[in-house]
Each structure stands twice: as C-alpha cells, then as structure tokens.
Design an enzyme around this catalytic site. Structure first.
Site, PDB file in Angstrom:
ATOM      1  N   ASP A  37      -7.947   1.858   7.115  1.00 25.60           N
ATOM      2  CA  ASP A  37      -7.725   1.987   5.674  1.00 25.60           C
ATOM      3  C   ASP A  37      -7.001   0.773   5.115  1.00 25.60           C
ATOM      4  O   ASP A  37      -7.320   0.272   4.049  1.00 25.60           O
ATOM      5  CB  ASP A  37      -6.887   3.238   5.372  1.00 25.60           C
ATOM      6  CG  ASP A  37      -7.782   4.455   5.174  1.00 25.60           C
ATOM      7  OD1 ASP A  37      -9.021   4.273   5.198  1.00 25.60           O
ATOM      8  OD2 ASP A  37      -7.230   5.555   5.008  1.00 25.60           O
ATOM      9  N   ASP A  42      -1.222  -1.142   5.857  1.00 29.70           N
ATOM     10  CA  ASP A  42      -1.153  -0.638   7.220  1.00 29.70           C
ATOM     11  C   ASP A  42      -2.087  -1.403   8.147  1.00 29.70           C
ATOM     12  O   ASP A  42      -3.091  -1.949   7.723  1.00 29.70           O
ATOM     13  CB  ASP A  42      -1.539   0.846   7.252  1.00 29.70           C
ATOM     14  CG  ASP A  42      -0.380   1.708   6.765  1.00 29.70           C
ATOM     15  OD1 ASP A  42       0.767   1.226   6.818  1.00 29.70           O
ATOM     16  OD2 ASP A  42      -0.639   2.833   6.325  1.00 29.70           O
ATOM     17  N   ASP A  77      -4.218  -0.357  10.021  1.00 32.77           N
ATOM     18  CA  ASP A  77      -5.316   0.509  10.449  1.00 32.77           C
ATOM     19  C   ASP A  77      -6.552   0.222   9.593  1.00 32.77           C
ATOM     20  O   ASP A  77      -6.556  -0.706   8.784  1.00 32.77           O
ATOM     21  CB  ASP A  77      -4.904   1.984  10.350  1.00 32.77           C
ATOM     22  CG  ASP A  77      -4.493   2.365   8.928  1.00 32.77           C
ATOM     23  OD1 ASP A  77      -4.719   1.547   7.997  1.00 32.77           O
ATOM     24  OD2 ASP A  77      -3.949   3.462   8.745  1.00 32.77           O
ATOM     25  N   GLU A  94       0.835  -1.192   0.000  1.00 34.66           N
ATOM     26  CA  GLU A  94       0.000   0.000   0.000  1.00 34.66           C
ATOM     27  C   GLU A  94       0.874   1.247   0.000  1.00 34.66           C
ATOM     28  O   GLU A  94       1.696   1.441   0.883  1.00 34.66           O
ATOM     29  CB  GLU A  94      -0.885  -0.023   1.259  1.00 34.66           C
ATOM     30  CG  GLU A  94      -1.697   1.223   1.469  1.00 34.66           C
ATOM     31  CD  GLU A  94      -2.355   1.267   2.854  1.00 34.66           C
ATOM     32  OE1 GLU A  94      -2.119   0.355   3.665  1.00 34.66           O
ATOM     33  OE2 GLU A  94      -3.099   2.219   3.102  1.00 34.66           O
TER      34      GLU A  94
END
Ligand code: 1YM
Length: 638
Positions: free
Chosen positions: A506, A502, A504, A429
């Site tokens: 997202d 990540d 998280d 990403e």
C-alpha cells in the site's frame, strides 16, 4: 622510405598517423564524450556502415557480437570493401577506410553521413580509439586481412584464403587509455540496434551477447519500419490504440526525405520520437515543429469541413497531440544540429518539407478513412473541453485562494524557518503516522503534511480533476510553487520534499501515485533533485534496553544473532503508525541517522514509460511495480 616495425612510413602514412593522433588527443570532438555513451558510439559507427550497405541493397544481415574478452565484432554480408589499391591514396582501400579521417566515397561527400554532431565520423575514428582493431574483408573470391593497434598498422594488408563469401568483418577492443569505461552494456546496444532496425525497414540485425553466463542471441528485423516502431512504443507503454491503423506518410524534396508514422491511443500523454539521419533528436527541432504544425492544421481543417468544429472553435497543438504516438524520421544532407547536446535539428527546409507532406497526406487520409478521422477529431475535441474545464477549475481554485501559498492547508504543521535551502516537507501516509511525525520532528526545519487516504491517480485524470481534488490540493498549497503551466519554482517553500509511506505494498502504491503526480505536474522538482523517499525500518530487534532497527530481513537476522534473542522477540513494524515519535525520529527523520533516497530523473522517457505502465488501465504490466519503484531510488543521502 624508412622501415619501422615492418611498416613503411611514406608521406601519406605520416599524415594518416597525425590524423588519427588528433582523434586520440581530442576524442570528444569526434565522438562527443569518452564516457559510456561515447564508448557505445564506437559500435554505432561501425554498424552504420553496414546499414548503409544494406540500404544500398547489397547486404541482408548484420551481426553484432559482444565478445567474452570485452571486444565487439560487427559482421555484414554486403559486397565487402573494394579489394584493390585506393586510386588517390595509393594504399589498399581496406587500410584507407580505417586510417584516413573522412576518407572514401562514404566518408567525404555523398550519402547522408556527413551529418553534423557525432554521426558518420566512421571507421577511422573507431580504429584510432581502439587498443586493437582487426578487419577481414571478403570480396572477389578472397579473404583480406589487416590489423591495427591504437590506429597504427600491426599486421599489414594481405590476401588470405579463397572464399566465395562476401562482406566485411570488424572486431575492435576499445582503448582503456581513452574511455572512462570499456565495458559494453548489452541493454544499451540492444535498444540502439532495435531502433536502427525500425528506422531501416527490412534490415536484419542480430545481437549476440557472449559476455553473460549464458550466450544470448536476438534478431531485430521489421518489414513495417517505423510503423512497427509505433506499435512497439504503444506496447512498451501499455496504451491501447483507439483506431485500427498506424497512419504512415512519406515524401521527399531534392535529396531530403521524410517519413512519419502515427497512431492515437487512450492515454492523455504524447510520445513523439524524432530522428535525423537515424540519430535520435531528443530535443526535437525543425522536423518536429513542422509535424506538430501540420497535424494541428489538418485536424482543424477536417473539423471545420465536416462541421464538427464551429468557426470559433479551434483545437490547439496540445489538444491534437493528446494520446498520440508518432515517429518522425528525416534524412538530409548537411544536417545542422543545435543546442548543447547537438540533439536538436536546425535545418529550416526540413520544417517546410515535413509540414507540407504531413498536412497534405494526412488530409487525404482523413478523406479516405472517415471513421478514423472522426475518432481522432473527437479525441482532440474532448481534450480541448478538458483543457477548458481545467482552466475554469484552476480559476475557481485561484479565486478561492486554494492555490496560493498564502493560504496553507489546515492540516499542515509548518516549520519555523523560511529558508527554503534548509526546510523539509514530509508527506506522511495516514493521520496516526502524521501525529508521530509531528511530535518526532525538529519543528525548526521540518514540516509535516499528513495525507488522508489514497492520492488521485493523475494518469487517469486530466487537470480539471486535479484542481478540485482534496488529496492533491493541500500538497499544491503547501509546496506553493503551482503546477503545470503555472509552475514557478521560485515560489517553492521547501528544499526537500520527502515522501514517507509504509514499507508495504500500500505504501508503495501511495509513493507511486505521488511520484506520478510530481512527474506529470511538477517535473522540475524531480529534475532538480528535491524529491526524496523516506526509508522507515522494517523491524525493531531488542533485548532489554538494547535496540536495533533493521531495514531488511538480512539485517534483522544479523541483529537477532548479535543480541542473542530468539525470533519472537524481534518485533516487526506493521506500519509507520506503530512507531512512537522518538522511534520515528530516530529511524526515519533525524538527518543524523536516517537514510533518504533521492528520486532522480535518470531517463525521463523511461520514467514516463514506467509511469504509463504502472498507472494505465492494464493490470498485467503493473505486477512488477515494486521492482520498478526501486528504479527511481538511486542516490543515497545518509
Ligand atoms: C562491419 C562494417 O563497413 N561494410 C561495408 C563498407 C563499405 C562497403 C561495403 C562498400 C561501399 C561501396 C562500394 C561504396 C565501404 N566501402 C567504402 C569505400 N561494415 C562495413 N560494406 N563497395 C563496398 O560506397 O561505393 C567505404 S565503406 F570507400 F571503399 F568505398
């Protein structure tokens, strides 16, 4: 007659014991497997007998209880078993049912239970494979009891108290000498009981679970039968029907009966679940083939008739199944099951039966419900156009060489080895993380493809969009194995595909988008275990030169303790991009140190359901998507 343990062994009893001993010696022949699924079959066998009694019109309620002590009990309020001596076996009928393999009216001939495969082997098999089994039969004004251990009588048949109740109660303790596990799973039992309640309209089945901290009780009863099943399946997958009514057709020929319920929704996938004699046929078979042929014909005929389809146009099977939820249930004598798993129906007469009733009655339905017919026809026509568009897009992409592995994407940092077994492709990403990964990798076997921005949500797009999508084309090119009908695993360029995003929300979203794409269009990569999730750390905790990486809050707190730092000094990563190449290599990429989670296909249908919920139009069911994400990650590769 000899007496032993208060039990008389005559010739017939010796035969009985030999019969049940055979079941204990080769349990697999009777229940398929002694794994968890075989264990649960014991419950289904007993419940099936109660369901038969309900279908015969004598029983209203069936209660299944998972007892605290690990046993399972099944109670029905049917007639109860005949209370006297069995006319040919010369033993109490209650004893015969639990000791003679395939004995009694139900277990030998007649009815539908003599199916191939695992079904209908009956109460005697459950008894043979139980450490203990107790039965209480209420009939003709009295209670009658009997008990067995490993199939042998330990408490003889006897008349007990007076009662005006009727019905049979069976409680059994599965034998740990036979089964790999003897722990029943409430989830598994619940799904099966719910399914049986759908398949046997109006039968009320209650599940009581006493094994947890709190006692739970649920009732399943559907007057709508498989029509309700269609509605339930739509709800589960969070798809919206595009016409109001669930279409239902049924019919019979000789002793075979078939029923089908179907409804179209706004998704692009189909969910067709089929059953033969109430057993799920995961691999389909003749009933499914007949159904598919019939809807293709009925819809094409209707389109021609109304002029919506020109002579040259023809919708194919895939077109008319787009967005279809259907339940097919057939009952027949002498069901033949094929394939390794015995989950594919083979009787050709059923194909003809299903095909003729569905094409005839669906055509009738279209005549009587032109509004719905139009909606269904248009859905098929749109699907056909999309298929055409996809073909063009693919041909264009091919002509440009965009799908050939000979033209690799510009952003790919390839590895040196051409050995698929040892090579890895990281989908990373963001460009900055891509840069770190490039510098931190072992370029002999690790390739990096940075992803820019969000990946296309394939759940909401058909193939034509995919073939022209800038986020997916590089992935298809790099992997080299093509997608959909063109998929060819022998062309796969990397043995491991590692999604690195990540830790998280997202990042989770990107992972899910990628997994959806892989699941829908390169499913075999998941099935064969090629797809992994990288696990970047959440925190770096350090004091002076001492450094620890923590993958959870608990771990972070432990390292803070260990190194004696105060919390301020423990830095939290905001993303992969914040790690330098060495850190990324050390924590996430180096096979010696990293943790990878392998994405498995435990249950393709469940996976499909979750993807639909996550990627469909409804927002509400998506809430728990991070939780669902964790479901795919089951295998650890350290
Ligand atoms: C908890 C499990 O097995 N109920 C049950 C079984 C039978 C009957 C009723 C029954 C069937 C018939 C006549 C018939 C069975 N009876 C036999 C046999 N519950 C459960 N409820 N009367 C009662 O089929 O004619 C086998 S199963 F052999 F005795 F008829």
């Amino acid at each position: 007659m000899e007496k032993e343990n208060n039990v008389a062994y005559g010739d017939s009893q010796i035969q009985v014991l030999e019969g049940l001993e055979a079941v204990r010696v080769r349990p697999g022949m009777y229940i398929g497997t002694t794994s968890e699924s075989g264990l649960h079959h014991l419950i289904y066998e007993i419940v099936d007998n109660s369901i038969d009694e309900a279908l015969a019109g004598y029983c209203d309620n069936i209660t299944v209880t998972l007892e605290k002590d690990g046993s399972c009990s099944v109670r029905d309020d049917g007639r109860g078993v005949p209370s006297g001596i069995h006319p040919t076996q010369n033993l109490p009928t209650l004893e015969v049912i639990f000791t003679i393999l395939h004995a009694g009216g139900k277990f030998g001939g007649g009815g539908y239970q003599i199916a191939g495969g695992l079904h209908g082997v009956g109460a005697s098999v459950v008894n043979a494979l139980s450490k203990r089994l107790e039965a209480t039969n209420c009939r003709d004004g009295y209670e009658y009891t009997i008990a067995f251990e490993q199939g042998k009588i330990v408490e003889e048949f006897k008349q007990g108290n007076k009662t005006d109740k009727h019905g049979l109660y069976v409680r059994f303790w599965p034998d740990p000498e036979i089964f790999e596990t003897v722990v029943f799973k409430a989830d598994v039992v619940r799904n099966r009981l719910r399914e049986q309640a759908f398949l046997n309209a109006g039968v009320s089945i209650t599940l009581i679970d006493e094994t947890g901290e709190e006692r739970t009780e649920e009732n399943f009863c559907y007057e709508g039968g498989i029509k309700s099943y269609v509605e339930f399946d739509n709800n589960q997958r969070a798809v919206d029907p595009i016409h109001p009514e669930v279409i239902f057709v049924s019919g019979s020929r000789g002793t075979s009966v078939a029923e089908v319920a179907m409804q179209y929704n706004d998704s692009f996938t189909d969910s067709i679940i089929s059953f033969a004699n109430n057993m799920k046929t995961i691999e389909g078979g003749t009933h499914e083939t007949g159904f598919k042929a019939a809807i293709t014909k009925a819809i094409n005929d209707y389109g021609k008739k109304t002029g919506a389809l020109k002579d040259a146009d023809k919708l194919d099977g895939k077109d008319v199944r787009e967005g279809l939820t259907a339940i097919i249930s057939v009952k027949l004598e002498n069901a033949q099951f094929e394939s390794q798993t015995k989950a594919k129906l083979g009787n050709s007469s059923i194909r003809t039966l299903v095909e003729s009733i569905v094409s005839e009655k669906l055509s009738e339905f279209f005549e009587e419900n032109p509004k719905t017919a139009k909606i269904i026809l248009e859905k098929g026509i749109t699907a056909a156009r999309a298929r055409e568009a996809a073909k063009k897009a693919r041909d264009t992409a091919r002509r440009k060489g965009a799908l050939e592995s000979t033209s690799l994407p510009g952003k790919l940092w390839d590895c040196h080895t051409k050995n698929v077994e040892e090579s890895e492709l990281f989908l990373v990403e963001g460009n900055s993380a891509g840069g770190s990964a490039k510098d931190g990798r072992d370029s002999y076997f690790q390739a990096i493809l940075p992803l820019r921005g969000k990946v296309l949500n394939v759940e909401k797009s058909r193939l034509d969009k995919i073939y022209s999508n800038p986020s997916l084309i590089p992935i298809i090119q790099a992997l080299g194995c093509g997608i959909g009908d063109d998929f060819d695993k022998s062309k796969l360029r990397y043995g491991k595909l590692i999604l690195m995003a990540d830790a998280d929300v997202d990042g989770s979203h990107i992972r899910i988008l990628l997994l959806t794409f892989l699941f829908r269009h390169m499913r075999q990569l998941i099935e064969d275990g090629h797809v992994y999730l990288a696990q970047p750390p959440l925190y770096k905790v350090f004091k002076g030169k001492q450094v620890r990486y923590a993958f959870s809050d608990e771990e972070r707190d432990a390292y803070i303790q260990e190194l004696g730092v105060n919390g301020v000094e423990a830095s939290r990563y905001k993303g992969l991009g914040e790690m330098n190449p060495e850190q990324l290599s050390e924590t996430t990429m180096d096979p010696e140190k990293r943790v990878l989670l392998r994405v498995t296909m435990e249950d393709a249908r469940e996976c499909d359901r979750i993807f639909s919920v996550l990627m469909g139009d409804k927002v509400e069911p998506r809430r728990e998507f991070i939780e669902a994400n964790a479901r795919y990650a089951t295998d650890l590769d350290i």
